[in-house]
Design a protein around this motif. Sequence first.
Motif, short mmCIF file in Angstrom:
data_model
loop_
_atom_site.label_atom_id
_atom_site.label_comp_id
_atom_site.label_asym_id
_atom_site.label_seq_id
_atom_site.Cartn_x
_atom_site.Cartn_y
_atom_site.Cartn_z
N ASP A 189 15.85 31.60 54.70
CA ASP A 189 16.14 32.64 55.68
C ASP A 189 16.92 32.12 56.89
OD1 ASP A 189 14.44 34.50 54.26
OD2 ASP A 189 12.73 33.42 55.10
N LEU A 190 17.04 30.78 56.99
CA LEU A 190 17.66 30.22 58.20
C LEU A 190 19.19 30.32 58.18
CD1 LEU A 190 15.69 26.89 58.82
CD2 LEU A 190 15.36 29.09 59.95
N LYS A 191 19.73 30.45 59.39
CA LYS A 191 21.19 30.31 59.51
C LYS A 191 21.37 28.99 60.26
CE LYS A 191 22.59 35.08 59.24
NZ LYS A 191 21.35 35.88 59.33
N SER A 192 21.56 27.92 59.50
CA SER A 192 21.47 26.60 60.14
C SER A 192 22.83 25.91 60.30
CB SER A 192 20.52 25.71 59.33
OG SER A 192 21.11 25.37 58.11
N ALA A 193 23.93 26.59 59.98
CA ALA A 193 25.25 25.95 60.07
C ALA A 193 25.49 25.41 61.49
CB ALA A 193 26.33 26.95 59.70
N GLY A 194 25.82 24.13 61.56
CA GLY A 194 26.12 23.50 62.85
C GLY A 194 24.90 23.27 63.72
N LYS A 195 23.71 23.65 63.22
CA LYS A 195 22.48 23.50 64.02
C LYS A 195 21.78 22.17 63.70
CE LYS A 195 22.01 27.62 66.12
NZ LYS A 195 22.92 28.53 65.53
N THR A 252 15.18 21.17 49.28
CA THR A 252 15.28 21.64 50.67
C THR A 252 16.48 20.99 51.37
OG1 THR A 252 12.93 22.07 50.85
CG2 THR A 252 14.09 21.66 52.93
N LEU A 253 16.62 19.67 51.17
CA LEU A 253 17.71 18.96 51.84
C LEU A 253 19.06 19.45 51.32
CD1 LEU A 253 16.28 15.33 52.07
CD2 LEU A 253 16.02 17.24 53.65
N GLU A 254 19.15 19.65 50.01
CA GLU A 254 20.42 20.10 49.44
C GLU A 254 20.77 21.50 49.93
OE1 GLU A 254 19.56 19.02 45.44
OE2 GLU A 254 20.41 17.01 45.74
N LEU A 255 19.77 22.35 50.09
CA LEU A 255 20.03 23.70 50.61
C LEU A 255 20.53 23.62 52.07
CD1 LEU A 255 19.94 26.77 50.42
CD2 LEU A 255 17.52 26.70 50.99
N LEU A 256 19.89 22.77 52.86
CA LEU A 256 20.32 22.62 54.26
C LEU A 256 21.73 22.05 54.36
CD1 LEU A 256 16.96 21.46 55.88
CD2 LEU A 256 18.24 23.53 56.49
N ILE A 257 22.03 21.11 53.47
CA ILE A 257 23.39 20.53 53.45
C ILE A 257 24.39 21.65 53.13
CG2 ILE A 257 24.94 18.95 52.21
CD1 ILE A 257 22.39 17.13 51.83
N ALA A 284 23.79 22.33 57.87
CA ALA A 284 22.88 21.88 58.94
C ALA A 284 23.09 20.41 59.25
CB ALA A 284 21.45 22.10 58.49
N ARG A 285 22.67 20.00 60.44
CA ARG A 285 22.60 18.57 60.79
C ARG A 285 21.13 18.19 60.68
NH1 ARG A 285 27.04 18.78 65.72
NH2 ARG A 285 28.51 19.93 64.42
N ILE A 286 20.81 17.37 59.71
CA ILE A 286 19.41 17.17 59.31
C ILE A 286 18.80 15.93 59.97
CG2 ILE A 286 17.90 16.81 57.32
CD1 ILE A 286 20.16 18.16 55.63
N LYS A 293 27.29 15.11 62.13
CA LYS A 293 28.20 16.21 61.77
C LYS A 293 27.46 17.12 60.79
CE LYS A 293 32.39 13.55 62.38
NZ LYS A 293 31.74 12.21 62.45
N ASP A 294 28.03 18.30 60.55
CA ASP A 294 27.39 19.24 59.63
C ASP A 294 27.17 18.56 58.27
OD1 ASP A 294 27.82 20.86 61.74
OD2 ASP A 294 29.21 22.24 60.74
#
Length: 423
Positions: free
Chosen positions: A8-14, A47-52, A56-58, A111-112
Amino acid sequence: MAKLTVKDLKSAGKRVLVRVDYNVPMEEKDGQMVVTDVTRIKETLPTLELLIAQGARIILAAHMGRPKGQREPSMSLRPVAVKLAELINRPVAFVDDCIGEKVEKTVGLLKDGDILLLENTRYYNEEEANDTVFAEKLARVADLYVNDAFGAAHRAHASTEGVARIIAQRGGKCAAGLLMERELKFLGDELDKPVRPFVVILGGAKVSDKIKVIDRLLEKADTILIGGAMAYTFRLAQGYKVGKSLVEADKVDIAKSALAKAQAKGVKFLLPTDDVVATPVKTDKLDKKGKPVIEFQNPRVSADMNCPDDAAGLDVGPATAKAYADVIASAKTILWNGPMGLFENKAFAAGTNAVAQAVVEATQKNGAKSIIGGGDSVKALNKAGLGGQVTFMSTGGGASLEYLEGQELPGLAALSEKCCCSC
Ligand code: AMP
């Protein structure tokens, strides 16, 4: 209400702080610590692949062992960063701290799609104390929070609870990771309205550890199969002798009330009808903790409900294993938590292996849903080479028990609720 998930997250650039369970087994090889079992790391990859993919910046936070607030080098997460990089096939940066200037500077350079792993959060006592100032320092580098560490969610620590509260107060979303979501689906939703017959297998050392789970499952299960040392507390409750078996004599009343509740509810509550017993003998050798090593001599099957005075019950016997396997074969939903005996010793592993085999067969041949509640049952399945052949194996020992008991997990409670608006 359902919790927000990473989907549900919009994590681009976050900057997303992700709490993971990287408390993996390590061993020293040629003067260096190396990871010997990558299961927990692999479990976090979706989870990490979805955030990538989201851009996201993890920033990964985790604990390792019990360093008690000290910088114990053997408990550094650095080797985990190396292993994660290998598994995810991209660079993983590492900082030798989890708070402070160095961390803030490195996060500023991300970086993203980049990944950074922070050092062991338990190098600070403030982690386990859920110290607010420490949690604020962790929160400083993050816009959003994801908890994928189901195995640590029953602890209200700074990186599992405090930090989520702080990020949420600032208006940042706090979501469950995909592993956490899967754990909740199988240990929660699937067992809420199980397809019948629902068979529960409980073993392990103590009735006291599992009585709340037994009590709750007596509301839902059709049959409960009991094994392990906890069976001897039930035997004591029925008036039998238990010899030198591991028992909790002060928990006999609890065992009696579970038996009475099972009868009142019409739940079949099966106890072993035979055992593998052996004579414990103290040796001169000491174990790693400095305690005398006990040898078990003359292992034998006993169908006498009274255990011989000089012997301990260490496994369920073959007749019990067969009877339990037959019940398991008829199940459509299976929950298993705790070994049937001292399975670490080959002489007393047959009962646990028979149950493992029966659970796998019910899953593969009858399409039963089989859920393994973490801890030693997972170890036993893996040891028998049957790990991948059940429906779900929980990654949390203590956490899965507390969740099955119906307790609120602090790490889960701190996450944001799903809402109807677009987050
Ligand atoms: P638990 O953490 O409560 O699931 O307990 C798991 C431990 O209980 C394992 O280390 C088993 O070896 C031990 N265990 C199970 N059955 C017995 C038994 N009959 N006697 C002694 N230890 C047992």
